[in-house]
Design a protein around this motif. Structure first.
Motif, PDB file in Angstrom:
ATOM      1  N   THR A 238      -4.970  26.508 -41.035  1.00  0.00           N
ATOM      2  CA  THR A 238      -4.323  26.154 -42.298  1.00  0.00           C
ATOM      3  C   THR A 238      -3.786  24.726 -42.241  1.00  0.00           C
ATOM      4  O   THR A 238      -3.945  23.943 -43.191  1.00  0.00           O
ATOM      5  N   ALA A 239      -3.137  24.369 -41.136  1.00  0.00           N
ATOM      6  CA  ALA A 239      -2.599  23.020 -40.993  1.00  0.00           C
ATOM      7  C   ALA A 239      -3.705  21.980 -41.007  1.00  0.00           C
ATOM      8  O   ALA A 239      -3.569  20.912 -41.606  1.00  0.00           O
ATOM      9  N   ALA A 240      -4.820  22.297 -40.356  1.00  0.00           N
ATOM     10  CA  ALA A 240      -5.942  21.358 -40.329  1.00  0.00           C
ATOM     11  C   ALA A 240      -6.534  21.149 -41.725  1.00  0.00           C
ATOM     12  O   ALA A 240      -6.849  20.036 -42.121  1.00  0.00           O
ATOM     13  N   VAL A 241      -6.662  22.250 -42.493  1.00  0.00           N
ATOM     14  CA  VAL A 241      -7.197  22.152 -43.856  1.00  0.00           C
ATOM     15  C   VAL A 241      -6.257  21.345 -44.735  1.00  0.00           C
ATOM     16  O   VAL A 241      -6.687  20.499 -45.535  1.00  0.00           O
ATOM     17  N   ALA A 242      -4.929  21.566 -44.600  1.00  0.00           N
ATOM     18  CA  ALA A 242      -3.956  20.831 -45.412  1.00  0.00           C
ATOM     19  C   ALA A 242      -4.009  19.339 -45.097  1.00  0.00           C
ATOM     20  O   ALA A 242      -3.963  18.487 -45.997  1.00  0.00           O
ATOM     21  N   ALA A 243      -4.112  18.994 -43.808  1.00  0.00           N
ATOM     22  CA  ALA A 243      -4.197  17.584 -43.418  1.00  0.00           C
ATOM     23  C   ALA A 243      -5.458  16.934 -43.978  1.00  0.00           C
ATOM     24  O   ALA A 243      -5.428  15.796 -44.458  1.00  0.00           O
ATOM     25  N   LEU A 244      -6.555  17.673 -43.942  1.00  0.00           N
ATOM     26  CA  LEU A 244      -7.810  17.157 -44.492  1.00  0.00           C
ATOM     27  C   LEU A 244      -7.696  16.930 -45.989  1.00  0.00           C
ATOM     28  O   LEU A 244      -8.176  15.928 -46.527  1.00  0.00           O
ATOM     29  N   PHE A 245      -7.025  17.852 -46.688  1.00  0.00           N
ATOM     30  CA  PHE A 245      -6.845  17.726 -48.138  1.00  0.00           C
ATOM     31  C   PHE A 245      -6.029  16.481 -48.471  1.00  0.00           C
ATOM     32  O   PHE A 245      -6.353  15.725 -49.394  1.00  0.00           O
ATOM     33  N   VAL A 246      -4.944  16.236 -47.709  1.00  0.00           N
ATOM     34  CA  VAL A 246      -4.114  15.052 -47.935  1.00  0.00           C
ATOM     35  C   VAL A 246      -4.921  13.779 -47.740  1.00  0.00           C
ATOM     36  O   VAL A 246      -4.831  12.831 -48.524  1.00  0.00           O
ATOM     37  N   LEU A 247      -5.750  13.751 -46.696  1.00  0.00           N
ATOM     38  CA  LEU A 247      -6.575  12.570 -46.443  1.00  0.00           C
ATOM     39  C   LEU A 247      -7.555  12.316 -47.591  1.00  0.00           C
ATOM     40  O   LEU A 247      -7.780  11.168 -47.993  1.00  0.00           O
ATOM     41  N   ILE A 248      -8.125  13.403 -48.119  1.00  0.00           N
ATOM     42  CA  ILE A 248      -9.071  13.246 -49.234  1.00  0.00           C
ATOM     43  C   ILE A 248      -8.358  12.686 -50.456  1.00  0.00           C
ATOM     44  O   ILE A 248      -8.852  11.786 -51.140  1.00  0.00           O
ATOM     45  N   VAL A 249      -7.151  13.241 -50.778  1.00  0.00           N
ATOM     46  CA  VAL A 249      -6.395  12.770 -51.949  1.00  0.00           C
ATOM     47  C   VAL A 249      -6.024  11.310 -51.797  1.00  0.00           C
ATOM     48  O   VAL A 249      -6.173  10.508 -52.735  1.00  0.00           O
ATOM     49  N   LEU A 250      -5.535  10.908 -50.633  1.00  0.00           N
ATOM     50  CA  LEU A 250      -5.181   9.505 -50.398  1.00  0.00           C
ATOM     51  C   LEU A 250      -6.391   8.609 -50.540  1.00  0.00           C
ATOM     52  O   LEU A 250      -6.314   7.513 -51.102  1.00  0.00           O
ATOM     53  N   GLY A 251      -7.528   9.072 -50.038  1.00  0.00           N
ATOM     54  CA  GLY A 251      -8.742   8.283 -50.164  1.00  0.00           C
ATOM     55  C   GLY A 251      -9.130   8.076 -51.628  1.00  0.00           C
ATOM     56  O   GLY A 251      -9.533   6.985 -52.030  1.00  0.00           O
ATOM     57  N   LEU A 252      -8.993   9.138 -52.452  1.00  0.00           N
ATOM     58  CA  LEU A 252      -9.318   9.007 -53.876  1.00  0.00           C
ATOM     59  C   LEU A 252      -8.361   8.046 -54.586  1.00  0.00           C
ATOM     60  O   LEU A 252      -8.766   7.274 -55.449  1.00  0.00           O
ATOM     61  N   ILE A 253      -7.067   8.113 -54.199  1.00  0.00           N
ATOM     62  CA  ILE A 253      -6.091   7.211 -54.831  1.00  0.00           C
ATOM     63  C   ILE A 253      -6.413   5.761 -54.511  1.00  0.00           C
ATOM     64  O   ILE A 253      -6.418   4.894 -55.404  1.00  0.00           O
ATOM     65  N   PHE A 254      -6.672   5.477 -53.230  1.00  0.00           N
ATOM     66  CA  PHE A 254      -7.005   4.098 -52.855  1.00  0.00           C
ATOM     67  C   PHE A 254      -8.277   3.620 -53.565  1.00  0.00           C
ATOM     68  O   PHE A 254      -8.375   2.482 -54.000  1.00  0.00           O
ATOM     69  N   LYS A 255      -9.246   4.525 -53.674  1.00  0.00           N
ATOM     70  CA  LYS A 255     -10.493   4.156 -54.349  1.00  0.00           C
ATOM     71  C   LYS A 255     -10.256   3.880 -55.830  1.00  0.00           C
ATOM     72  O   LYS A 255     -10.821   2.950 -56.404  1.00  0.00           O
ATOM     73  N   TYR A 256      -9.385   4.711 -56.428  1.00  0.00           N
ATOM     74  CA  TYR A 256      -9.072   4.536 -57.853  1.00  0.00           C
ATOM     75  C   TYR A 256      -8.407   3.199 -58.085  1.00  0.00           C
ATOM     76  O   TYR A 256      -8.746   2.459 -59.004  1.00  0.00           O
ATOM     77  N   ARG A 257      -7.444   2.832 -57.234  1.00  0.00           N
ATOM     78  CA  ARG A 257      -6.728   1.570 -57.402  1.00  0.00           C
ATOM     79  C   ARG A 257      -7.643   0.383 -57.191  1.00  0.00           C
ATOM     80  O   ARG A 257      -7.589  -0.610 -57.919  1.00  0.00           O
ATOM     81  N   ALA A 258      -8.507   0.478 -56.195  1.00  0.00           N
ATOM     82  CA  ALA A 258      -9.443  -0.616 -55.944  1.00  0.00           C
ATOM     83  C   ALA A 258     -10.382  -0.803 -57.123  1.00  0.00           C
ATOM     84  O   ALA A 258     -10.695  -1.907 -57.533  1.00  0.00           O
ATOM     85  N   GLY A 259     -10.818   0.312 -57.736  1.00  0.00           N
ATOM     86  CA  GLY A 259     -11.706   0.228 -58.877  1.00  0.00           C
ATOM     87  C   GLY A 259     -11.020  -0.352 -60.089  1.00  0.00           C
ATOM     88  O   GLY A 259     -11.606  -1.098 -60.870  1.00  0.00           O
ATOM     89  N   ARG A 260      -9.741  -0.007 -60.220  1.00  0.00           N
ATOM     90  CA  ARG A 260      -9.010  -0.516 -61.393  1.00  0.00           C
ATOM     91  C   ARG A 260      -8.839  -2.013 -61.309  1.00  0.00           C
ATOM     92  O   ARG A 260      -8.956  -2.721 -62.288  1.00  0.00           O
ATOM     93  N   LYS A 261      -8.555  -2.526 -60.095  1.00  0.00           N
ATOM     94  CA  LYS A 261      -8.427  -3.966 -59.927  1.00  0.00           C
ATOM     95  C   LYS A 261      -9.735  -4.667 -60.238  1.00  0.00           C
ATOM     96  O   LYS A 261      -9.780  -5.732 -60.858  1.00  0.00           O
ATOM     97  N   ALA A 262     -10.820  -4.062 -59.816  1.00  0.00           N
ATOM     98  CA  ALA A 262     -12.134  -4.681 -60.062  1.00  0.00           C
ATOM     99  C   ALA A 262     -12.465  -4.678 -61.541  1.00  0.00           C
ATOM    100  O   ALA A 262     -13.073  -5.592 -62.062  1.00  0.00           O
ATOM    101  N   ASP A 263     -12.050  -3.585 -62.259  1.00  0.00           N
ATOM    102  CA  ASP A 263     -12.383  -3.474 -63.687  1.00  0.00           C
ATOM    103  C   ASP A 263     -11.547  -4.422 -64.538  1.00  0.00           C
ATOM    104  O   ASP A 263     -11.930  -4.769 -65.651  1.00  0.00           O
ATOM    105  N   HIS A 264     -10.368  -4.827 -64.055  1.00  0.00           N
ATOM    106  CA  HIS A 264      -9.516  -5.744 -64.829  1.00  0.00           C
ATOM    107  C   HIS A 264      -9.772  -7.187 -64.430  1.00  0.00           C
ATOM    108  O   HIS A 264      -8.875  -7.926 -64.051  1.00  0.00           O
ATOM    109  N   ALA A 265     -11.025  -7.563 -64.506  1.00  0.00           N
ATOM    110  CA  ALA A 265     -11.384  -8.945 -64.192  1.00  0.00           C
ATOM    111  C   ALA A 265     -10.942  -9.858 -65.329  1.00  0.00           C
ATOM    112  O   ALA A 265     -10.961  -9.491 -66.509  1.00  0.00           O
TER     113      ALA A 265
END
Length: 330
Positions: A238-265
């Motif tokens: 359970t702990a391993a699955v929760a840690a993996l889920f957090v990593l996935i969410v953080l990765g999506l957030i960073f990707k979203y922010r990077a995309g937003r910066k690129a789109d606001h050229a």
């Protein structure tokens, strides 16, 4: 009648008869010699007498097997010797070889068979470093007198040695105790890690000659695996699955922010120098004139966040002014 003649001869020892002592280890093959063997052994007879109160047994008669119960373990050698395959303590006793036909059978002596056996520790589950073990070595013998008399009269010793033949009696690690009355010698020691696969031997010796020996090799049992705790396993998963889920969410957030910066050229268009007017006393610029120190540009922003294309409106325009140098009041 033949059996009576044979075993009366076995039990009756005259001063002219020879006695041979043969020592065999448990499960070892034994060879018992025959006096004055014939050329082809067709007139050889072997008899056996044990000390267990049973009557004598004829093993071979005129070169042919007679004891059918032991026929798989008995054979005659080329010199008419009796070969016993994988001896046991049941085989100890007196053996006699005769030559000639029934009326002229003669024998010159008897063969005494003795069997050496080592008993392993009483509990094999305790064979591990740090545990104390005792090995018992027993000589099962057939003799009219005591074991002590047998050993002393034949110049024999019952000893424990290591794999190099060194007497363990000289090593303080081992406690050696013996009972000549019962023909027994035991070894006691505390096992060490380095004892694994070590061989200790109990043997009968006559001077430097080893009559027979039985070895015991130390073998440690594999450690028993601990029982699996299901609750702990589930918690860990359970702990391993929760840690993996957090990593996935953080990765999506960073990707979203990077995309937003690129789109606001920022798109800078119409960067055309214009002629600004002279500045008024409030520092405002009036279009229509241009100096070398001021330039105007229209800046339009666009966004693809919602995948829409919008027409640029008038209030989407921003006019920026760049002032290269200070204005000198007129």
């Amino acid at each position: 009648m033949l059996g009576l003649i044979i075993f009366c001869s076995i039990l009756k020892e005259t001063s002219g008869q020879k006695i041979i002592h043969v020592f065999s280890s448990d499960a070892e093959n034994a060879i018992l010699p025959c006096y004055d063997a014939a050329a082809d052994c067709t007139s050889t007879t072997w008899g056996y007498y044990s000390n267990r109160g049973s009557p004598g047994i004829e093993l071979f008669n005129n070169g042919k097997i007679h004891d059918r119960k032991k026929h798989n373990r008995l054979s005659l050698g080329s010199d008419c010797s009796l070969n016993i395959y994988k001896t046991t303590t049941e085989d100890l006793g007196i053996y006699t070889c005769w030559l000639g036909v029934e009326e002229t059978q003669t024998t010159d002596g008897n063969v005494y068979l003795h069997v050496l056996q080592v008993s392993p520790p009483s509990s094999q589950t305790q064979i591990r470093p740090g545990s104390s073990v005792t090995l018992s070595c027993q000589l099962y013998f057939y003799y009219e007198h005591s074991c002590e008399t047998l050993l002393s009269s034949e110049g024999l010793q019952l000893v424990w040695v290591n794999e190099f033949g060194v007497n363990l009696q000289t090593d303080s690690r081992f406690q050696i105790s013996s009972s000549l009355k019962h023909c027994n010698i035991s070894l006691t020691t505390t096992l060490l890690n380095e004892d694994v696969n070590t061989e200790w031997r109990c043997q009968i010796t006559e001077g430097s000659e080893v009559k027979t020996s039985v070895s015991y090799t130390v073998s440690y049992l594999a450690s028993t695996p601990a029982p699996v705790n299901t609750t702990q396993v589930i918690s860990a998963v359970t702990a391993a699955v929760a840690a993996l889920f957090v990593l996935i969410v953080l990765g999506l957030i960073f990707k979203y922010r990077a995309g937003r910066k690129a789109d606001h050229a920022v798109v800078i268009s119409n960067f055309t120098p214009v002629t600004p007017a002279a500045a008024d006393i409030n520092g405002k610029m009036t279009c229509g004139q241009m100096t070398e120190d001021v330039a105007y540009a229209e800046v339009i922003t666009s966004s693809n966040l919602f995948k829409e294309i919008r027409n640029v409106q008038s209030d989407d325009k921003v006019t920026y002014v760049a002032i290269r140098g200070g204005l000198t009041p007129s």
